[in-house]
Design an enzyme around this catalytic site. Structure first.
Site, mmCIF file in Angstrom:
data_model
loop_
_atom_site.group_PDB
_atom_site.id
_atom_site.type_symbol
_atom_site.label_atom_id
_atom_site.label_comp_id
_atom_site.label_asym_id
_atom_site.label_seq_id
_atom_site.Cartn_x
_atom_site.Cartn_y
_atom_site.Cartn_z
ATOM 1 C CD GLU A 9 -48.796 49.865 -78.556
ATOM 2 O OE1 GLU A 9 -48.890 49.600 -77.369
ATOM 3 O OE2 GLU A 9 -49.529 50.675 -79.129
ATOM 4 C CG ASP A 82 -51.621 49.424 -76.451
ATOM 5 O OD1 ASP A 82 -52.146 50.293 -77.169
ATOM 6 O OD2 ASP A 82 -51.653 48.212 -76.722
ATOM 7 C CG ASP A 84 -50.373 47.828 -71.287
ATOM 8 O OD1 ASP A 84 -49.425 48.296 -71.951
ATOM 9 O OD2 ASP A 84 -51.081 46.892 -71.690
ATOM 10 C CD GLU A 86 -45.506 43.646 -71.725
ATOM 11 O OE1 GLU A 86 -44.787 43.569 -72.745
ATOM 12 O OE2 GLU A 86 -45.153 43.195 -70.624
ATOM 13 C CE1 TYR A 308 -54.430 48.671 -74.715
ATOM 14 C CE2 TYR A 308 -54.191 48.676 -72.325
ATOM 15 C CZ TYR A 308 -53.746 48.293 -73.578
ATOM 16 O OH TYR A 308 -52.613 47.529 -73.684
ATOM 17 N NE ARG A 310 -53.453 42.985 -74.044
ATOM 18 C CZ ARG A 310 -53.514 43.258 -75.338
ATOM 19 N NH1 ARG A 310 -53.583 44.534 -75.721
ATOM 20 N NH2 ARG A 310 -53.493 42.312 -76.252
ATOM 21 C CG HIS A 355 -55.673 51.941 -67.609
ATOM 22 N ND1 HIS A 355 -55.037 50.850 -68.114
ATOM 23 C CD2 HIS A 355 -54.757 52.932 -67.593
ATOM 24 C CE1 HIS A 355 -53.782 51.155 -68.394
ATOM 25 N NE2 HIS A 355 -53.595 52.410 -68.079
#
Length: 821
Positions: A9, A82, A84, A86, A308, A310, A355
């Site tokens: 990203e 990432d 997740d 998103e 990470y 989130r 995670h």
């Protein structure tokens, strides 16, 4: 051209990973999401299985083109966004774009996932690629479709019934409801008086105070005494019964263990950073993002310092735990390492795709070692993450609490407690913060002198203290995030955006780091709670999150979920659009009667904010009511009749200056000073109720001076002027504004030059009412040809203005719809 293309990203992430993978790879960034729903109604079509129409995000088009160009020459493509939903969706969108352009024919496209940006983690991920996870993409698409449908359908209801420009979000609205309901609790709260009584004791080795726990043979509770007279009478009885000393009747000692807190999740990181560092949720996530993507550590190069950020998970990998245990043994001794690793379980039903918790990528990198490479915010946050992760794998702290009972005669008793640390365990590294402290925390750190039953402790004095109960505290960012998490509303990636949206929309304000709802926010919340109860219900929102989690796990299909939501929601929207009365929706409140006119005084929310009215506001009312805007800091929910009547003392006559009356008033755009026909806005620091004649005249003359200096040049027979503006000189004919070349002296421009410049660079003049007129001047008579030219110019400007307005209206509607709350 490199054989392999890897897509992430962010450019920072790409730069770090590029160093790890070598010359066989080219690493490019998508710069976040590459596609979004088209900015118009119908982007999600419930009639066609909730088909979604996407378009490239304009600002990222050039990055998409770079990816497409590289993909054309690459043999293999890896998607490393990432880990997740998103991130999975971004990978899917990139893959769809490449597929639609025919750039994937015969080429392997694989997804790789890592939760830390380190050479070891990247290498491990590249050896275990997988396909794009369809369930995660489906869950993200369902969330996006829900948010779009709620925004595009509910926001127009708010526009019609409450105020233009408002928005409602699926998760934003329950969060707003929490803040508003807490404010209502505070307003409804009525303080109760109560008294406490303490004895100040003079032990030979240490003074201490003990609190009353028994009075007249009965347990002494919070509301046993509720007035000063009773308190003083009780105090005198105690003094008399004690006769100068308290008798120790019992001493108890009890040891207990306190376990360390688990390593950080997204929400606990945000909460603790707010408590200990004073960070907002947005600031925390921005700093954490930089620590995750990589920091240059001198000779070591650029390395991601934390995993990470989130995540809902409190789990740590086996390797991370082993390294942390080694660090504990090295720095705090083997006695600080438990026999077996501490294991924590997440409360979340779907702990962010399994995670890890937020942790340092290597516990060997102590805060002291990396601090010189970090900016202050990054240093402080890294230290917080490191200490929390290390402490989570240490032995519990051993605490000893001593409680002493002291008697004043046979009918009265006092108690004092103290807690000391026998073995600090994890407390040597880290202690979790708390929003509020209880009695137990107050006792901690207090060491009592040695006492045993039978001892008489000299008494210095006994005092009674008055207290009042306090309302529940307003939410801070930390406590709001905690509440959202406890209710199961939103997910780690949404907390910061929820808060940012509430602040941006001015539904709430942060004062002394606590949320206060605005009148607009309260009106929105009341309207939604009254008429869309189900959709701002905490349990309903949490259940919907659970269903989205089930989609992400592949346990449920997303279209049936959407169908169950859409039909009753759309039916309710259509009904409320017609059936709800606007005066009810804007929260009109009757305050009483104006003593001068006998007319009713009320407050309500209008197009430009809250205002007070004297007289009936009904359309068929005989007399036109008087209106006055509320002052900054006033709320229509708490303003009194007396304060509302004060608002109608405007305009205030201040006196005369140069033969003209000077006054101060409040208009639809705020407070102003007026002399003759000249108006001047007051500054932010000016209180219209206190401004004097001298200050008003100064502001008026300041405006007149600016106006006199605004016109640089005029042209006879033309309405084109060369003007001084906020951002420098420009050309205007009242309808169009044009630019002046930097190398030209504005005063030297000719009529032919300004006419040509206006044709080449002119854009519609914008202002408070959608257009901005040039400086007023006496118009000279013009030749017919000039009139024709002027009409043509106005016609063109009008056409252009309409297009601009239409575009802005569409963009505004899209922005409201995209607001996830």
């Amino acid at each position: 051209m490199a054989k392999n293309l890897l897509i992430v990203e962010s450019p920072a992430k790409a730069k770090t990973i590029n160093k790890y993978l070598g010359k066989d790879f080219i690493v490019l960034a998508s710069y976040g999401h590459v596609r979004d729903l088209v900015p118009k109604e119908g982007a999600v079509d419930p009639e066609r299985g909730f088909a979604m129409r996407y378009d490239l995000i304009e600002k990222n088009e050039k990055h998409v083109e770079a990816i497409a160009k590289a993909a054309k020459g690459a043999e293999s493509i890896f998607l490393a966004t990432d880990p997740d939903r998103e991130g999975e969706a971004i990978s899917w969108h990139v893959a769809e774009i490449l597929r639609e352009r025919g750039l994937l024919d015969g080429k392997p496209l694989q997804r790789v996932v890592f939760t830390e940006i380190t050479p070891r983690a990247i290498k491990e991920a590249m050896t275990h690629p997988r396909d794009i996870a369809a369930p995660l993409v489906d869950a993200q698409q369902a969330r996006r479709a829900l948010d779009y449908l709620v925004g595009f359908n509910l926001s127009p209801v708010l526009w019609r019934k409450v105020q233009r420009g408002l928005s409602a979000g699926r998760v934003q609205s329950p969060a707003l409801r929490m803040i508003v309901e807490r404010e209502e609790e505070i307003e409804a709260f009525r303080a109760r008086e109560y008294w406490s009584i303490e004895a100040e004791c003079q032990h030979p080795s240490q003074a201490f105070s003990a609190r009353l726990v028994k009075l007249d043979g009965q347990k002494f509770e919070q509301f046993t005494i509720t007035d000063g007279e009773t308190a003083e009478a009780a105090r005198q009885r105690l003094v008399s019964a004690a006769n100068g000393a308290l008798q120790v009747t019992d001493v108890t000692s009890k040891q207990r263990k306190r376990r360390p807190a688990p390593p950080f999740t997204t929400s606990t990181l945000q909460q603790e950073a707010a408590r200990k560092l004073g960070f907002t949720t947005k600031r925390t996530m921005q700093v954490a993002q930089k620590l995750y993507e990589g920091v240059a550590l001198g000779d070591e190069g650029t390395v991601g310092l934390i995993s990470y950020m989130r995540t809902d998970s409190v789990a740590l990998s086996v390797d991370a735990v082993a390294e942390i245990r080694d660090v504990i043994a090295r720095d705090y001794g083997t006695g600080a390492v438990p026999d077996q690793p501490n294991v924590y379980k997440s409360k979340s039903k779907n702990a962010q795709e399994a995670h890890e918790a937020v942790r340092p990528t290597s516990a060997l990198r102590t805060p002291a070692q990396v601090s010189r490479f970090l900016e202050d915010d990054a240093r402080r946050l890294y230290e917080l993450v490191w200490k929390r992760a290390v402490a989570s794998q240490m032995v519990p702290a051993t605490l000893n609490t001593v409680s002493v009972e002291l008697a004043a005669g046979s009918e009265h008793g006092f108690r004092v407690s103290g807690t000391t640390v026998l073995d600090p365990g994890f407390l040597a590294v880290y202690e979790e913060g708390k929003d509020t402290k209880g009695k137990e925390e107050d006792d901690e750190g207090r060491k009592l002198p040695p006492m045993q039953p039978g001892d008489r402790i000299p008494l210095d004095r006994i005092h009674a203290d008055q207290h009042f109960t306090e309302p529940p505290p307003r939410y801070s960012e930390a406590s709001l995030v905690k509440a959202l998490e406890e209710y199961g509303i939103g997910r780690p990636s949404t907390y910061a955006s929820i808060i940012a949206t509430l602040l941006f929309r001015k539904y709430v304000e942060l004062e002394s780091r606590r949320f206060h709802p605005s009148d607009v926010g309260r009106a929105v919340s009341k309207f939604l709670s009254s008429h869309f109860t189900r959709y701002v219900d905490y349990d309903f929102t949490a259940r919907l999150e659970d269903e989205l989690d089930a989609v992400s796990r592949g346990e449920e299909a997303w279209v049936p979920l959407m169908e169950r939501f859409w039909s009753p929601f759309k039916e309710m929207v259509d009904d409320k659009m017609e059936s709800v009365d606007r005066s009810e929706a804007t929260g009109a409140r009757e305050l009483g009667t104006d003593p001068k006119t006998g007319k009713p005084v009320s407050v309500r929310l209008g197009r430009y904010g809250p205002y007070a009215a004297i007289g009936s506001t009904a359309e068929d009312a005989e007399d036109k009511p008087k209106f006055a805007s509320l002052r900054p800091g006033q709320s229509m929910h708490t303003i009194s009749l007396e304060d509302a009547l004060e608002l109608f003392k405007m305009p205030r006559a201040l006196g005369e200056h140069n033969g003209e009356e000077v006054s101060v008033g409040i208009g639809r755009f705020g407070p102003f000073a007026k002399r003759g026909s000249v108006y001047a806005s007051l500054k932010k620091e000016d209180d219209p109720y206190k401004v004097d004649l001298e200050r008003a005249v100064f502001l008026i003359e300041e405006k007149e001076e600016i106006a006199r200096n605004r016109i640089i040049k005029e042209f006879e027979g033309s309405d084109i002027q060369v003007l001084n503006g906020r951002y420098g000189p420009y050309i205007s004919n009242g309808q169009l504004n044009g630019k002046i070349p930097k190398d030209r002296e504005p005063a030297s421009l000719t009529l032919e030059e300004v006419t040509k410049l206006l044709e080449e660079t002119g854009k519609p003049a914008r202002g408070r009412f959608g257009k901005k007129a040039a400086v007023k001047k006496v118009a000279a008579k013009k030749a017919p040809a000039k009139k024709t030219a002027k009409k043509a110019t106005k016609k063109t400007a009008k056409k252009t203005t309409k297009k601009t307005v239409a575009k802005k209206a569409a963009a505004k509607k899209t922005a409201a719809a995209k607001t996830d709350a």
